[in-house]
Design an enzyme around this catalytic site. Structure first.
Site, mmCIF file in Angstrom:
data_model
loop_
_atom_site.group_PDB
_atom_site.id
_atom_site.type_symbol
_atom_site.label_atom_id
_atom_site.label_comp_id
_atom_site.label_asym_id
_atom_site.label_seq_id
_atom_site.Cartn_x
_atom_site.Cartn_y
_atom_site.Cartn_z
ATOM 1 C CG HIS A 1 -6.541 58.093 -34.775
ATOM 2 N ND1 HIS A 1 -5.312 57.581 -34.431
ATOM 3 C CD2 HIS A 1 -6.307 59.017 -35.737
ATOM 4 C CE1 HIS A 1 -4.372 58.172 -35.134
ATOM 5 N NE2 HIS A 1 -4.945 59.044 -35.944
ATOM 6 C CG ASP B 1 -1.199 55.824 -33.506
ATOM 7 O OD1 ASP B 1 -2.258 56.390 -33.158
ATOM 8 O OD2 ASP B 1 -0.279 55.556 -32.722
#
Length: 401
Positions: A376, A380
């Protein structure tokens, strides 16, 4: 004097000295295999960079071998005559240094020619365990017995007696216990590092493989056999166009996107764990070329014959866990140089609802769950879902022949 060093192309993977194939004082020719190095992925032989006599071993068996570290020195004809004699002494084995009154290891019968091909590590292990090396099937080059072969023979021959434990006895172990080998320890270390360094998030989609099954059958009728994995690799490479960061990695000052799409495919090795051979520059290959490369890499992976370069340099990984029956999994990103890993579940017929001529219809289709687990820091949810949407779209709309 020639220096023998650990190859640089390890990409941060920890290696250890598995076995020396030559002893101090042995004559070596250029490109003769000198020593075996083992990582969590592959065992590699380091060749001699020149001809001469092995004068000194710097890193002994089981020592950690970082890229560029000095392994040994080879005396050439131009070296001082005294060098070999002076430097050979510290490299004598522990067996030779043992006092004459100390009990030695049990001698073992063996074929003289086969004995001569054994590395010091293998010879020492055979003596310690009372194993005849001629009875061990060698998996090394030209059938040579490796230390791993000896360890496997010891493990298969070891019987542990299980008794009733008491407070005065040490802990007893079951014959079913599996001792850790280097690959299992390295996998464990990489797993812990991966989940502690990268924040993992997983997205789940479902894919209809009807078009792939039809194309695969048509190709087989033409004499070209392809695995479902080949289609998955090809679709993954094409999907990178909508989210290039999926093919990137986290750096301190930027997100570095790989200029080529190099896809690793997890390959199970049974109880030994797994390796990830890499199909290099997948984006430039046809479906048939990908299928041929996968077949070759998978076969040699299971035979333990992959080169280090073939399990390094990946920019993306696929875990086809469905081949062993798993419907759904979220594999983790093991390689620091990657931002995502694709998981593909078991292909099975399911009831689905599709709209046909404006009406809902219940159909039976070959379906599989697909997951994309991402770092992450790099990617995204928007890029993740865009990539999966395109990946599934490619699979479900594969052109007919």
């Amino acid at each position: 004097m020639i220096e023998v060093r650990v190859p640089d192309e390890q990409e941060g993977t920890k290696a250890v000295v598995r076995a020396w194939l030559k002893q101090v004082g042995d004559a070596v020719a250029e490109n003769d295999p000198l020593v075996e190095l083992e990582t969590d992925k592959v065992t590699q032989e380091v060749p001699s960079p020149g001809a001469g006599v092995l004068a000194e071993i710097i890193l002994d068996t089981d020592a950690e071998a970082v890229p560029g570290a000095l392994l040994a020195r080879i005396e050439t004809e131009n070296s001082p005559a005294k060098t070999g004699a002076q430097e050979a002494k510290p490299a004598q084995t522990r067996l030779e240094e043992a006092p004459s009154g100390a009990p030695g290891p049990r001698p073992t019968p063996g074929n003289g020619e086969a004995e001569a091909r054994l590395s010091p590590s293998v010879r020492r292990a055979c003596l310690q365990h009372g194993i005849d090396p001629s009875r061990i099937e060698g998996t090394g080059r030209h059938g040579r017995v490796t230390r791993e072969d000896v360890d496997r023979a010891v493990a298969s021959a070891t019987v542990v007696t299980v008794g009733e434990p008491t407070t005065a006895q040490p802990r007893q172990f079951s014959p079913q216990d599996i001792p850790h080998d280097r690959m299992r320890l390295a996998i464990a270390e990489n797993m812990v590092r991966a989940v502690s360094e990268a924040p993992h998030v997983t997205a789940l989609f479902e894919a209809d493989f009807s078009a792939i099954a039809e194309h695969k059958a048509a190709m087989a009728a033409r004499g070209v056999k392809l695995s479902y994995t080949a289609y998955v690799v090809k679709a993954a490479a094409e999907a990178m166009a909508v989210a290039p960061a999926i093919n990137g990695r986290w750096e301190k000052d930027r997100i570095a996107v790989s200029p080529t799409i190099d896809i690793g495919v997890g390959t199970a090795l049974g109880e030994k764990g797994l390796v990830v051979p890499v199909v290099k520059d997948t984006g430039s290959l046809s479906l048939e070329q990908i299928g041929a490369k996968l077949d070759d890499l998978t076969r040699r992976a299971r035979d333990g014959k992959l080169e280090r370069s073939e399990v390094s340099g990946g920019s993306f990984t696929i875990s086809n866990h469905g081949v062993s029956g798993s419907l759904l999994a979220a594999p983790i990103i093991l390689h620091q140089g990657q931002a995502a890993i694709l998981g593909v579940g078991k292909l099975e017929k399911r009831v689905v609802v599709r709209e046909i001529a404006g009406q809902d219809a219940i159909l039976i289709r070959p379906m599989a769950y697909v997951t994309l687990t991402i770092d992450h820091r790099v990617v995204d949810g928007h890029q993740t879902n865009a990539w999966l949407t395109r990946f599934v779209e490619i699979l479900e709309n594969w052109p007919k022949l």
